[in-house]
Motif scaffolding. Structure first.
Motif, PDB file in Angstrom:
ATOM      1  N   ILE A  20      19.094  -5.500  -0.782  1.00  0.00           N
ATOM      2  CA  ILE A  20      18.226  -6.621  -1.150  1.00  0.00           C
ATOM      3  C   ILE A  20      17.065  -6.061  -1.965  1.00  0.00           C
ATOM      4  CG2 ILE A  20      16.590  -8.312  -0.232  1.00  0.00           C
ATOM      5  CD1 ILE A  20      18.477  -8.599   2.197  1.00  0.00           C
ATOM      6  N   ALA A  21      16.812  -6.698  -3.107  1.00  0.00           N
ATOM      7  CA  ALA A  21      15.704  -6.251  -3.961  1.00  0.00           C
ATOM      8  C   ALA A  21      14.379  -6.452  -3.237  1.00  0.00           C
ATOM      9  CB  ALA A  21      15.716  -7.027  -5.271  1.00  0.00           C
ATOM     10  N   ALA A  22      13.595  -5.397  -3.134  1.00  0.00           N
ATOM     11  CA  ALA A  22      12.285  -5.481  -2.472  1.00  0.00           C
ATOM     12  C   ALA A  22      11.329  -4.490  -3.123  1.00  0.00           C
ATOM     13  CB  ALA A  22      12.432  -5.197  -0.974  1.00  0.00           C
ATOM     14  N   GLU A  23      11.230  -4.583  -4.433  1.00  0.00           N
ATOM     15  CA  GLU A  23      10.334  -3.695  -5.182  1.00  0.00           C
ATOM     16  C   GLU A  23       8.933  -4.308  -5.238  1.00  0.00           C
ATOM     17  OE1 GLU A  23      11.143  -0.689  -6.381  1.00  0.00           O
ATOM     18  OE2 GLU A  23      13.109  -0.973  -5.449  1.00  0.00           O
ATOM     19  N   PRO A  24       7.882  -3.469  -5.350  1.00  0.00           N
ATOM     20  CA  PRO A  24       6.526  -4.011  -5.506  1.00  0.00           C
ATOM     21  C   PRO A  24       6.465  -4.997  -6.674  1.00  0.00           C
ATOM     22  CG  PRO A  24       6.431  -1.660  -5.094  1.00  0.00           C
ATOM     23  CD  PRO A  24       7.877  -2.005  -5.271  1.00  0.00           C
ATOM     24  N   GLY A  25       5.902  -6.157  -6.420  1.00  0.00           N
ATOM     25  CA  GLY A  25       5.804  -7.188  -7.446  1.00  0.00           C
ATOM     26  C   GLY A  25       6.893  -8.245  -7.364  1.00  0.00           C
ATOM     27  N   VAL A  28       3.236  -7.607   2.403  1.00  0.00           N
ATOM     28  CA  VAL A  28       2.961  -8.639   1.390  1.00  0.00           C
ATOM     29  C   VAL A  28       1.557  -8.411   0.845  1.00  0.00           C
ATOM     30  CG1 VAL A  28       2.756 -11.114   0.983  1.00  0.00           C
ATOM     31  CG2 VAL A  28       4.528 -10.249   2.517  1.00  0.00           C
ATOM     32  N   SER A  29       1.436  -8.578  -0.463  1.00  0.00           N
ATOM     33  CA  SER A  29       0.153  -8.350  -1.110  1.00  0.00           C
ATOM     34  C   SER A  29      -0.820  -9.502  -0.821  1.00  0.00           C
ATOM     35  CB  SER A  29       0.343  -8.225  -2.626  1.00  0.00           C
ATOM     36  OG  SER A  29      -0.914  -8.149  -3.259  1.00  0.00           O
ATOM     37  N   ALA A  30      -2.069  -9.115  -0.501  1.00  0.00           N
ATOM     38  CA  ALA A  30      -3.135 -10.102  -0.328  1.00  0.00           C
ATOM     39  C   ALA A  30      -3.994 -10.177  -1.594  1.00  0.00           C
ATOM     40  CB  ALA A  30      -3.998  -9.730   0.867  1.00  0.00           C
ATOM     41  N   GLY A  31      -3.523  -9.586  -2.660  1.00  0.00           N
ATOM     42  CA  GLY A  31      -4.287  -9.566  -3.912  1.00  0.00           C
ATOM     43  C   GLY A  31      -5.193  -8.347  -3.995  1.00  0.00           C
ATOM     44  N   VAL A  32      -5.889  -8.239  -5.080  1.00  0.00           N
ATOM     45  CA  VAL A  32      -6.782  -7.089  -5.295  1.00  0.00           C
ATOM     46  C   VAL A  32      -7.974  -7.183  -4.332  1.00  0.00           C
ATOM     47  CG1 VAL A  32      -8.211  -5.871  -6.974  1.00  0.00           C
ATOM     48  CG2 VAL A  32      -6.106  -7.004  -7.706  1.00  0.00           C
ATOM     49  N   ALA A  33      -8.295  -6.031  -3.696  1.00  0.00           N
ATOM     50  CA  ALA A  33      -9.412  -6.005  -2.758  1.00  0.00           C
ATOM     51  C   ALA A  33     -10.724  -6.177  -3.505  1.00  0.00           C
ATOM     52  CB  ALA A  33      -9.405  -4.680  -1.991  1.00  0.00           C
ATOM     53  N   ASN A  34     -11.690  -6.883  -2.870  1.00  0.00           N
ATOM     54  CA  ASN A  34     -13.025  -7.082  -3.488  1.00  0.00           C
ATOM     55  C   ASN A  34     -13.837  -5.803  -3.373  1.00  0.00           C
ATOM     56  OD1 ASN A  34     -12.426  -9.696  -4.103  1.00  0.00           O
ATOM     57  ND2 ASN A  34     -13.147 -10.483  -2.129  1.00  0.00           N
ATOM     58  N   VAL A  45       5.716  -7.439   7.565  1.00  0.00           N
ATOM     59  CA  VAL A  45       5.150  -6.762   8.734  1.00  0.00           C
ATOM     60  C   VAL A  45       3.667  -6.471   8.529  1.00  0.00           C
ATOM     61  CG1 VAL A  45       7.326  -5.756   9.486  1.00  0.00           C
ATOM     62  CG2 VAL A  45       5.911  -4.512   7.851  1.00  0.00           C
ATOM     63  N   ALA A  46       3.174  -6.729   7.307  1.00  0.00           N
ATOM     64  CA  ALA A  46       1.746  -6.502   7.037  1.00  0.00           C
ATOM     65  C   ALA A  46       1.341  -7.314   5.821  1.00  0.00           C
ATOM     66  CB  ALA A  46       1.495  -5.016   6.780  1.00  0.00           C
ATOM     67  N   ASN A  47       0.050  -7.606   5.764  1.00  0.00           N
ATOM     68  CA  ASN A  47      -0.526  -8.307   4.612  1.00  0.00           C
ATOM     69  C   ASN A  47      -1.681  -7.434   4.131  1.00  0.00           C
ATOM     70  OD1 ASN A  47      -0.960 -10.281   2.758  1.00  0.00           O
ATOM     71  ND2 ASN A  47      -1.970 -11.700   4.149  1.00  0.00           N
ATOM     72  N   ILE A  48      -1.498  -6.769   2.988  1.00  0.00           N
ATOM     73  CA  ILE A  48      -2.458  -5.741   2.569  1.00  0.00           C
ATOM     74  C   ILE A  48      -2.974  -6.017   1.156  1.00  0.00           C
ATOM     75  CG2 ILE A  48      -1.436  -3.953   4.035  1.00  0.00           C
ATOM     76  CD1 ILE A  48       0.002  -2.892   1.536  1.00  0.00           C
ATOM     77  N   PRO A  49      -4.207  -5.589   0.875  1.00  0.00           N
ATOM     78  CA  PRO A  49      -4.684  -5.692  -0.505  1.00  0.00           C
ATOM     79  C   PRO A  49      -3.902  -4.726  -1.393  1.00  0.00           C
ATOM     80  CG  PRO A  49      -6.413  -4.876   0.992  1.00  0.00           C
ATOM     81  CD  PRO A  49      -5.172  -5.004   1.786  1.00  0.00           C
ATOM     82  N   SER A  50      -3.583  -5.166  -2.595  1.00  0.00           N
ATOM     83  CA  SER A  50      -2.849  -4.292  -3.518  1.00  0.00           C
ATOM     84  C   SER A  50      -3.038  -4.785  -4.948  1.00  0.00           C
ATOM     85  CB  SER A  50      -1.358  -4.261  -3.169  1.00  0.00           C
ATOM     86  OG  SER A  50      -0.729  -5.430  -3.634  1.00  0.00           O
ATOM     87  N   ASP A  51      -2.526  -3.998  -5.890  1.00  0.00           N
ATOM     88  CA  ASP A  51      -2.594  -4.381  -7.303  1.00  0.00           C
ATOM     89  C   ASP A  51      -1.590  -5.480  -7.649  1.00  0.00           C
ATOM     90  OD1 ASP A  51      -4.528  -2.471  -7.619  1.00  0.00           O
ATOM     91  OD2 ASP A  51      -3.130  -0.914  -8.307  1.00  0.00           O
ATOM     92  N   GLN A  52      -0.662  -5.759  -6.730  1.00  0.00           N
ATOM     93  CA  GLN A  52       0.357  -6.772  -7.001  1.00  0.00           C
ATOM     94  C   GLN A  52      -0.216  -8.181  -6.799  1.00  0.00           C
ATOM     95  OE1 GLN A  52       3.020  -5.686  -8.327  1.00  0.00           O
ATOM     96  NE2 GLN A  52       2.505  -3.547  -7.897  1.00  0.00           N
ATOM     97  N   PRO A  53       0.349  -9.179  -7.479  1.00  0.00           N
ATOM     98  CA  PRO A  53      -0.155 -10.556  -7.305  1.00  0.00           C
ATOM     99  C   PRO A  53      -0.081 -11.011  -5.857  1.00  0.00           C
ATOM    100  CG  PRO A  53       1.369 -10.420  -9.165  1.00  0.00           C
ATOM    101  CD  PRO A  53       1.423  -9.089  -8.461  1.00  0.00           C
ATOM    102  N   ASN A  54      -0.998 -11.864  -5.483  1.00  0.00           N
ATOM    103  CA  ASN A  54      -1.067 -12.384  -4.120  1.00  0.00           C
ATOM    104  C   ASN A  54       0.254 -13.069  -3.736  1.00  0.00           C
ATOM    105  OD1 ASN A  54      -2.112 -13.138  -1.657  1.00  0.00           O
ATOM    106  ND2 ASN A  54      -3.020 -15.018  -2.428  1.00  0.00           N
TER     107      ASN A  54
END
Length: 201
Positions: free
Chosen positions: A145-150, A195-201, A161-170
């Protein structure tokens, strides 16, 4: 003599009887028919036969539809059995694939370059074994199953399993902890992702 005895007598006709005997037997059967049937006019008899014909036609159409549905269901079951017969076996092999992946990721690029000739051969052998396993799984309809960043997060194929800030879209996949697999259209094992929570402030 009762109607039943008449019917039983007229029913026992000699197969070698003459046409005259057969006509007489048919007349007896008609005479012994219930009054309401014997007194039907030709138009009423035709109407009754038309109704019976329509009823039989509807019953035949229903039977044919049932047979067609049964045939399609049997074909679907055969197809599913062919595709999903190895589901449990394939699921058991996923841990083998995971262990091969862990063995390959245990060494950094720098460490790989520092390996001796026998060490490099061993590492390449593990890589070849993993590729061979994935090729064998793919031959039987088991694919990663495709599960690449982005990539878009799909709850049917990904397990967050986690919701983390990242460079990837929310809301998209930030990283993959464990690859997922599917067999045909079914998810054999969901990919474990953050899962990405968006870019950290």
């Amino acid at each position: 003599m009762s109607d039943e005895s008449k019917n039983s007598e007229t029913a026992d006709i000699d197969p070698n009887a003459s046409p005259a005997d057969l006509k007489a037997a048919a007349d007896d059967i008609l005479k012994s028919a219930p009054k309401d049937q014997a007194e039907l006019s030709p138009e009423e008899a035709m109407q009754k036969l038309e109704i019976e014909k329509e009823e039989m036609r509807e019953q035949l159409l229903r039977t044919l539809a049932d047979l067609e549905n049964t045939r399609k269901r049997a074909e679907r079951q055969v197809t599913d059995a062919r595709i999903y017969a190895i589901e449990k076996f394939a699921g058991d092999l996923l841990s083998v694939s995971d262990n091969l992946g862990r063995a390959l990721s245990a060494l950094s690029e720098e460490d790989r370059n520092a390996l001796s000739e026998p060490g490099r051969n061993l590492f390449e052998g593990i890589e070849m074994t993993q590729k061979e396993l994935h090729t064998a799984l793919a031959r039987h309809g088991v694919t990663a199953i495709a599960a690449e960043p982005g990539d878009s997060f799909d709850p049917n194929q990904h397990q967050a399993v986690a919701n983390i800030p990242s460079d990837q879209p929310n809301g998209t996949i930030a990283s993959c902890f464990q690859p997922g697999w599917k067999i045909g259209d079914r998810t054999l094992r969901a990919a474990m992702v953050a899962v990405s929570a968006g870019v950290a402030n």
